[in-house]
Design a protein around this motif. Sequence first.
Motif, PDB file in Angstrom:
ATOM      1  N   THR A  70       0.859  -1.189   0.000  1.00 48.08           N
ATOM      2  CA  THR A  70       0.000   0.000   0.000  1.00 48.08           C
ATOM      3  C   THR A  70       0.894   1.237   0.000  1.00 48.08           C
ATOM      4  N   ASP A  71       0.289   2.370  -0.359  1.00 48.62           N
ATOM      5  CA  ASP A  71       1.061   3.617  -0.434  1.00 48.62           C
ATOM      6  C   ASP A  71       1.841   3.868   0.858  1.00 48.62           C
ATOM      7  N   HIS A  72       3.021   4.417   0.716  1.00 47.85           N
ATOM      8  CA  HIS A  72       3.834   4.878   1.843  1.00 47.85           C
ATOM      9  C   HIS A  72       2.936   5.717   2.762  1.00 47.85           C
ATOM     10  N   GLN A  73       3.029   5.465   4.067  1.00 46.11           N
ATOM     11  CA  GLN A  73       2.060   6.090   4.988  1.00 46.11           C
ATOM     12  C   GLN A  73       2.063   7.622   4.933  1.00 46.11           C
ATOM     13  N   ASP A  74       3.194   8.222   4.614  1.00 45.55           N
ATOM     14  CA  ASP A  74       3.240   9.692   4.578  1.00 45.55           C
ATOM     15  C   ASP A  74       2.493  10.264   3.376  1.00 45.55           C
ATOM     16  N   PHE A  75       2.273   9.410   2.369  1.00 44.27           N
ATOM     17  CA  PHE A  75       1.718   9.953   1.119  1.00 44.27           C
ATOM     18  C   PHE A  75       0.469   9.204   0.651  1.00 44.27           C
ATOM     19  N   ALA A  76      -0.124   8.391   1.530  1.00 50.46           N
ATOM     20  CA  ALA A  76      -1.240   7.531   1.123  1.00 50.46           C
ATOM     21  C   ALA A  76      -2.363   8.342   0.477  1.00 50.46           C
ATOM     22  N   GLY A  77      -2.793   7.869  -0.670  1.00 45.20           N
ATOM     23  CA  GLY A  77      -3.935   8.477  -1.347  1.00 45.20           C
ATOM     24  C   GLY A  77      -3.618   9.773  -2.068  1.00 45.20           C
ATOM     25  N   LEU A  78      -2.348  10.132  -2.159  1.00 41.13           N
ATOM     26  CA  LEU A  78      -2.014  11.405  -2.814  1.00 41.13           C
ATOM     27  C   LEU A  78      -1.921  11.277  -4.338  1.00 41.13           C
ATOM     28  N   GLY A  79      -2.377  10.162  -4.855  1.00 42.53           N
ATOM     29  CA  GLY A  79      -2.411  10.030  -6.312  1.00 42.53           C
ATOM     30  C   GLY A  79      -1.279   9.180  -6.855  1.00 42.53           C
ATOM     31  N   PRO A  80      -1.210   9.088  -8.180  1.00 43.80           N
ATOM     32  CA  PRO A  80      -0.234   8.202  -8.817  1.00 43.80           C
ATOM     33  C   PRO A  80       1.211   8.423  -8.378  1.00 43.80           C
ATOM     34  N   LEU A  81       1.599   9.676  -8.135  1.00 44.85           N
ATOM     35  CA  LEU A  81       2.996   9.905  -7.728  1.00 44.85           C
ATOM     36  C   LEU A  81       3.308   9.207  -6.405  1.00 44.85           C
ATOM     37  N   ALA A  82       2.299   9.123  -5.521  1.00 47.45           N
ATOM     38  CA  ALA A  82       2.493   8.417  -4.246  1.00 47.45           C
ATOM     39  C   ALA A  82       2.760   6.940  -4.507  1.00 47.45           C
ATOM     40  N   GLY A  83       2.021   6.371  -5.453  1.00 46.12           N
ATOM     41  CA  GLY A  83       2.222   4.964  -5.794  1.00 46.12           C
ATOM     42  C   GLY A  83       3.597   4.720  -6.405  1.00 46.12           C
ATOM     43  N   ILE A  84       4.005   5.602  -7.278  1.00 45.60           N
ATOM     44  CA  ILE A  84       5.318   5.432  -7.934  1.00 45.60           C
ATOM     45  C   ILE A  84       6.428   5.531  -6.889  1.00 45.60           C
ATOM     46  N   TYR A  85       6.324   6.537  -6.025  1.00 43.96           N
ATOM     47  CA  TYR A  85       7.348   6.706  -4.989  1.00 43.96           C
ATOM     48  C   TYR A  85       7.407   5.477  -4.078  1.00 43.96           C
ATOM     49  N   THR A  86       6.237   4.981  -3.686  1.00 42.18           N
ATOM     50  CA  THR A  86       6.174   3.823  -2.790  1.00 42.18           C
ATOM     51  C   THR A  86       6.914   2.628  -3.384  1.00 42.18           C
TER      52      THR A  86
END
Length: 193
Positions: A70-86
């Motif tokens: 799941t998305d990195h907790q600091d950026f969860a739900g912030l959109g595709p960039l959050a997923g890419i970073y994770t």
Amino acid sequence: MKKEMVGIVLAGGQSRRFGSPKAFAERNGIPFYFYSIQAMDDLVESIVLVTNESLFKQFRNEKLSVELTTDHQDFAGLGPLAGIYTAMEKVEAEWYLIAPVDVPFIEKRIFSLLLPYRSNNPDVIAPIAGDRLQPLLSIFRGTMKDKIKEQLLRKELSIKQLFDKCTVSYVEMKDDLLFTNINSLEEYNCFLE
Ligand SMILES: Nc1nc2c(ncn2[C@@H]2O[C@H](COP(=O)(O)OP(=O)(O)OP(=O)(O)O)[C@@H](O)[C@H]2O)c(=O)[nH]1
């Protein structure tokens, strides 16, 4: 150990326009997200599928041979960039092949056509199909991770804004049908019924 090529499937969206999780909508009895996995499977050493808390169990039940997170907790739900970073945080790689889950006509040849542009030494290789930039179906160099983090920390969530800060190889592609993006039931009915 750093890998050469890793796949990222972005599967943490809310599907508000679609009304139910579009990753699990089907084309020919196969869930949309699976087409994205298939398109990159042969080309990468491993795949990270980044979803959200509410879909995590459903993906786990699919018993996929991908790394599920799941998305990195600091950026969860912030959109595709959050997923890419994770995914970049999870698995270090030189290059990342990226795909969303709502492009059920995606094919491996999209990535095969993009990959040779690595020799131009860009940060990103992104297709333009039917005059439209397709930033989520693209290839990112691993060195983009810090720039993405900086943007997320500033809550700048636009991919195009990110592209303005890096070297992008834009690749014109003829077959724009492959990029058909399903956001709503109307689009589903139009392209898949
Ligand atoms: N990991 C992750 N993926 C996301 C996130 N937001 C969107 N995505 C994925 O990015 C792709 C494009 O998403 P969109 O269609 O723009 O957004 P969506 O939230 O899925 O749909 P809407 O609610 O209708 O806007 C899809 O594959 C989504 O699953 C997020 O916060 N985290």
